[in-house]
Enzyme design. Structure first.
Site, PDB file in Angstrom:
ATOM      1  N   ASP A   1       0.820  -1.213   0.000  1.00 55.41           N
ATOM      2  CA  ASP A   1       0.000   0.000   0.000  1.00 55.41           C
ATOM      3  C   ASP A   1       0.856   1.266   0.000  1.00 55.41           C
ATOM      4  O   ASP A   1       0.482   2.283  -0.588  1.00 55.41           O
ATOM      5  CB  ASP A   1      -0.933   0.005   1.220  1.00 55.41           C
TER       6      ASP A   1
ATOM      7  N   ASN B   1      -2.581  -7.019 -26.402  1.00 62.78           N
ATOM      8  CA  ASN B   1      -2.365  -7.020 -24.959  1.00 62.78           C
ATOM      9  C   ASN B   1      -2.284  -8.447 -24.426  1.00 62.78           C
ATOM     10  O   ASN B   1      -2.449  -9.418 -25.171  1.00 62.78           O
ATOM     11  CB  ASN B   1      -3.456  -6.213 -24.230  1.00 62.78           C
TER      12      ASN B   1
ATOM     13  N   LYS C   1      -3.606 -14.839 -22.486  1.00 61.61           N
ATOM     14  CA  LYS C   1      -4.328 -15.602 -21.454  1.00 61.61           C
ATOM     15  C   LYS C   1      -5.358 -16.528 -22.088  1.00 61.61           C
ATOM     16  O   LYS C   1      -5.531 -17.670 -21.655  1.00 61.61           O
ATOM     17  CB  LYS C   1      -5.018 -14.649 -20.474  1.00 61.61           C
TER      18      LYS C   1
ATOM     19  N   CYS D   1     -17.530  -6.762 -22.110  1.00 64.35           N
ATOM     20  CA  CYS D   1     -16.687  -6.001 -21.175  1.00 64.35           C
ATOM     21  C   CYS D   1     -15.221  -6.253 -21.491  1.00 64.35           C
ATOM     22  O   CYS D   1     -14.420  -6.564 -20.602  1.00 64.35           O
ATOM     23  CB  CYS D   1     -16.995  -6.392 -19.726  1.00 64.35           C
TER      24      CYS D   1
ATOM     25  N   GLY E   1     -13.052  -4.334 -23.933  1.00 65.94           N
ATOM     26  CA  GLY E   1     -12.196  -3.410 -24.636  1.00 65.94           C
ATOM     27  C   GLY E   1     -10.787  -3.427 -24.054  1.00 65.94           C
ATOM     28  O   GLY E   1     -10.634  -3.646 -22.846  1.00 65.94           O
TER      29      GLY E   1
ATOM     30  N   GLY F   1     -10.029  -5.313 -26.761  1.00 64.19           N
ATOM     31  CA  GLY F   1     -10.376  -6.408 -27.651  1.00 64.19           C
ATOM     32  C   GLY F   1      -9.335  -7.498 -27.811  1.00 64.19           C
ATOM     33  O   GLY F   1      -9.285  -8.138 -28.858  1.00 64.19           O
TER      34      GLY F   1
ATOM     35  N   ASP G   1     -14.320 -10.402 -19.904  1.00 56.69           N
ATOM     36  CA  ASP G   1     -13.029 -10.046 -19.304  1.00 56.69           C
ATOM     37  C   ASP G   1     -13.148  -8.764 -18.505  1.00 56.69           C
ATOM     38  O   ASP G   1     -12.210  -7.979 -18.428  1.00 56.69           O
ATOM     39  CB  ASP G   1     -11.982  -9.897 -20.420  1.00 56.69           C
TER      40      ASP G   1
ATOM     41  N   GLN H   1     -11.635  -6.016  -3.759  1.00 58.88           N
ATOM     42  CA  GLN H   1     -11.889  -6.080  -5.200  1.00 58.88           C
ATOM     43  C   GLN H   1     -13.122  -6.927  -5.501  1.00 58.88           C
ATOM     44  O   GLN H   1     -13.920  -6.595  -6.381  1.00 58.88           O
ATOM     45  CB  GLN H   1     -10.669  -6.651  -5.916  1.00 58.88           C
TER      46      GLN H   1
ATOM     47  N   LYS I   1     -13.859 -14.023 -16.599  1.00 58.37           N
ATOM     48  CA  LYS I   1     -12.858 -13.620 -15.616  1.00 58.37           C
ATOM     49  C   LYS I   1     -13.544 -13.187 -14.330  1.00 58.37           C
ATOM     50  O   LYS I   1     -14.504 -12.420 -14.356  1.00 58.37           O
ATOM     51  CB  LYS I   1     -12.005 -12.466 -16.154  1.00 58.37           C
TER      52      LYS I   1
ATOM     53  N   ASN J   1      -1.909 -11.722  -8.333  1.00 60.01           N
ATOM     54  CA  ASN J   1      -3.210 -11.046  -8.291  1.00 60.01           C
ATOM     55  C   ASN J   1      -4.330 -12.040  -8.007  1.00 60.01           C
ATOM     56  O   ASN J   1      -4.129 -13.251  -7.990  1.00 60.01           O
ATOM     57  CB  ASN J   1      -3.464 -10.266  -9.583  1.00 60.01           C
TER      58      ASN J   1
END
Length: 851
Positions: free
Chosen positions: A195, A222, A227, A263, A265, A267, A346, A358, A386, A421
């Site tokens: 943090d 990306n 993945k 969800c 972008g 892409g 995603d 989260q 995801k 993560n």
């Protein structure tokens, strides 16, 4: 050597990527920072063994470090003595300067000078390299619900009873029903360590510590694409090649693979799908506008011509909005008849400084993606979704409902997903038919959350705790996955802490891991490059279709006209098909031409006289790269009379190369079927903007409006009367009436156009005739030169030896142009001897084939 000053400046993440993570040269040696607490740690020992350079032994002749200037050279000391300096005193006229050593800073990152990172040190010392296990390929564990195929559907009454509403939560540390409490506490503490640490320091340590980091985005825009490739491999490629429950391909070779990317972008998922499937896959995208929008111009590995972004009736891409959810579902179902074969989701939101909650912050996003999936995935279809932590009853309840709506699910974390993560994926296979009630109920839940009538309360549970615990198989599966992923995450966080604390640590396996993963995931060992499509079209064609220059010499041959004696044109009626044509040959100009697609709107038309390509500028056509087709632009009509709209549309007559797939040698009927599949994947709905003839694509925000594409329907000569009977009289805008041909399609069933003639295409090679044997009532092929007759089974390869290639069909094509309306009437009082009439075909077929 504790607190030794680091003499080598830390490179940026990009610089390390370029250097491959290798140790610096001798001129830039790092000095290994150690402390008694870290000394002996296996990770440090491994780092030292891999080539990290430690401090050299002290020079016994060097000045003692007891002096504040013990680090200075002897020459420097002599100079200072000449200026009046006395050993044991400080600098200054009265010797008042500092005598003791200046301590090196214990600062980590940009968190403030002098800050002591005790938590970071503690986490670093807890890292145990022996607990880090790399498994390639990863094991995927499925939770099966196949035995419960005949379970009664979940009722609306049950769903209502299960719902729990209470005060909104902003903490997660007490959510221990579905995990080991110790694991949850370690995850929270592990995240909290960072943090106060600068984001840049965290990224650099993560980059150096993650064994899979060098893979990065590979050839895609990306890491999301990588993945999905990883997940595809884990699932034995059934994401891009889905199977039914009998192990047969769910999507047949002549069908379009429909998928949705929600969800998602800019892409990355879609780019991977289109790279793997090519034009045979059609995607429907739904995501937020503006900064999070799809970046179609960045679809390099997989081209976006068969991708259709949509943003809902409110045109903002907000998936929380119930109106947008219903709008997207209706949009997809209207174009696919039965829904998509695969949905990808995603979604994620920024949780900066709130990483520990989260899961709570993304609960509605998780909910809405599930709603869309239950709406649009067809029976036996799949979902890849995801998610993040699965500790709260709300999240686990959603997973339970997916488990009840699909035959099997898996909660998995691919190696390409960073181990530190909370990200993981739920893969669901074989959607059941009992999802309607669940989808409707979840829509009601989302509507409550969207409207937020009482901001102090929230929906905490979707499924009763007792129901989940009674299903021991499900309960244990979720708990075990949470504990396993949690322990791995804690270990990864501790590893990053160790790498933050000691910048000289390196992960020596990155190159080896990268090579192995690329092999497992069937990805090229290459970087992302923009393909070179600019320049001369002929040179472009030469790179993917060398035989074009040979074909181009004869492509310019004009169509032959039909002669009144049909026996001359058609020695055998079985050899031919025809298609209706939407343009007359005005002033000798043939409006049908070869088109070359280089990707997007870069489409060229072949000038037969000049034997050269010219860019199509006046009409927006989108074709995938490496495409060569034969077609015409047709003015389709919508409505009648003064309200009639004219829409230009590309009609494919025949195909040579479709998105790099050479179909030249396929028989005419198969080429036509492939062209229909191609057109179905490419075409997108268009809507009337209400401004006359101006038509815009519904998904034109990224690409601009473009033409719809269709493939011509083939008719046998024996279907001539059926074809004429299907024509309908339509009133044109000019006030006159003409026979119109209705365009059969899903997207625009009210379209038609006025045909100006028929183009006849030969299916059989010029040296053969296809004839029906009256004795055996089966077809045989007669060679016109050798006079030899053979049945299909008597050929080694009947299709290849008897059926025409694209160029053979093209060279023998015939055109029957309707210069007068009465040519197509059933009765003609006065006939011109130089023209062909509908009645001539009736007589020809009746005389020669008793039709």
């Amino acid at each position: 050597m504790a607190n030794t000053l680091n003499l080598w400046v830390e490179p940026s993440e990009e610089q390390e990527a370029l250097s491959g993570g290798s140790p610096p040269d001798a001129k830039k040696r790092r000095i290994l920072q150690e402390s008694d607490a870290v000394r002996g740690n296996e990770a440090v020992a491994a780092a030292a063994a891999s080539g990290v350079v430690t401090d050299p032994p002290a020079d016994p002749k060097a000045p003692s470090s007891g002096s504040s200037f013990g680090q200075f050279s002897e020459k420097s000391v002599r100079m200072m003595q000449q200026m009046g300096y006395k050993a044991g005193t400080g600098l200054g006229k009265s010797g008042q300067g500092r005598i003791d050593l200046i301590e090196t800073s214990s600062q980590k990152g940009r968190s403030g000078l002098g800050m002591k990172m005790d938590q970071l040190d503690s986490a670093a010392t807890q890292f145990d390299a022996t607990e880090e296990v790399i498994t390639m390929p990863e094991e995927i564990v499925w939770l099966y619900n196949c035995s419960k195929v005949d379970d009664p559907e979940i009722t609306q009454e049950q769903l209502n009873i299960w719902l729990v509403i209470g005060p909104a939560k902003r903490t997660i540390d007490d959510e221990t029903r579905f995990c080991d409490p110790k694991v949850l506490q370690q995850i929270i503490e592990g995240k909290s360590v960072f943090d106060l640490l600068g984001a840049g320091d965290m990224r650099k340590a993560r980059y150096r510590s993650n064994p899979f980091e060098l893979i990065r985005n590979n050839i895609f825009m990306n890491r999301a694409a990588v993945k999905l490739a990883n997940l595809d491999s884990m699932c034995n490629w059934t994401i891009t090649q889905p199977l039914d429950r009998d192990g047969q391909l769910l999507v047949k070779d002549d069908e379009v693979f429909y998928f949705a990317d929600v969800c998602a972008g800019p892409g990355g998922f879609s780019e991977y799908m289109l790279w793997r499937k090519g034009w045979r896959a059609k995607g429907f995208g739904f995501t937020l506008r503006a900064l999070n929008d799809f970046k179609l111009e960045a679809f390099i590995a997989g081209t976006p011509e068969t991708f259709d972004p949509y943003y809902g009736p409110h045109e903002d891409g907000n998936i929380y909005d119930p109106v947008n959810i219903d709008g997207f579902s209706e949009y997809v179902l209207s174009q696919t008849n039965n829904g998509v074969h695969l949905m990808l989701a995603d979604g994620g939101i920024s949780v900066e400084n709130e990483e520990n909650i989260q899961e709570i912050l993304t609960k509605q996003l998780f909910l809405c993606q599930v709603i869309v999936a239950l709406d649009i995935v067809r029976p036996n279809g799949s979902l890849v979704l995801k998610v993040f932590d699965q500790f709260t009853p709300f999240s686990v309840g959603l997973v339970y409902l997916l488990y009840r709506c699909f035959a099997q699910i898996s909660i998995c974390k691919p190696n390409s997903s960073r181990p530190a993560n909370s990200e993981r994926y739920i893969v669901c296979k074989w959607k059941k038919s009992n999802a309607g009630i669940v989808a409707k109920h979840l829509k009601d839940v989302n509507r409550r959350m969207f409207e937020k009538a009482d901001p102090e309360t929230d929906i905490l549970e979707l499924v009763a705790d007792s129901v989940i615990r009674e299903d021991r198989e499900f309960f244990e599966y979720v708990r075990n996955s949470n504990d396993q992923f949690g322990r791995n995450q804690v270990n990864a966080l501790q590893k990053i802490a160790a790498f933050c604390r000691n910048r000289d640590l390196v992960e020596s396996r990155q190159h080896e891991v990268k090579n192995r993963c690329l092999e497992l995931w069937s990805l090229p060992d290459a970087s992302r490059t923009v393909p070179k499509t600019k320049g001369d079209p002929d040179q472009y064609i030469d790179k993917f279709y060398e035989i074009w220059r040979t074909l181009a010499k004869s492509v310019g041959l004009p169509e032959r006209s039909l002669v009144p004696d049909l026996r001359v044109s058609f020695p055998s009626a079985h050899d031919w098909y025809f298609v209706p044509i939407g343009n007359a040959n005005n002033q000798g100009k043939n409006l049908r031409s070869m088109l070359l697609g280089k990707g997007g709107k870069e489409v060229y038309k072949f000038d037969a006289k000049q034997r050269s390509w010219t860019l199509v500028k006046d009409i927006a056509i989108e074709l995938p790269p490496k495409t060569i087709i034969y077609g015409e632009i047709v003015r389709e009509l919508q409505g009648e009379g003064k309200s009639q709209i004219v829409i230009n549309t590309l009609h494919i007559i025949d195909g040579l190369v479709l998105g790099g797939e050479d179909i030249r040698c396929l028989p005419l009927a198969k080429r036509n079927a492939r062209c229909h599949q191609f057109a179905k994947a490419l075409t997108k709905p268009i809507t009337n903007t209400g401004t006359g003839d101006v038509i815009s694509t519904a998904s034109s925000a990224n690409t601009g409006s473009s033409l719809q594409i269709r493939a011509k329907q083939l008719y046998s000569l024996f279907d001539m009367e059926m074809f004429f009977s299907s024509l309908k009289s339509c009133e044109l805008k000019a006030g006159n009436s003409r026979l119109g041909y209705r365009v059969t399609n899903i997207i625009n069933p009210d379209r038609l156009y006025v045909p100006y003639g028929l183009l006849f295409l030969r299916e059989v090679k010029p040296d053969y005739m296809k004839t029906l044997s009256k004795k055996q009532n089966k077809f045989y092929y007669f060679h016109t030169k050798t006079k030899e007759s053979r049945f299909p089974e008597q050929f080694n390869n009947q299709e290849k030896e008897t059926l025409a290639t694209f160029d053979e069909t093209f060279h023998t094509r015939l055109f029957w142009e309707w210069t007068h309306v009465h040519q197509v009437q059933t009765k003609v009082e006065e006939k011109r001897c130089d023209q062909v009439y509908r009645v001539d075909f009736n007589n020809y077929l009746k005389t020669n084939y008793s039709c």
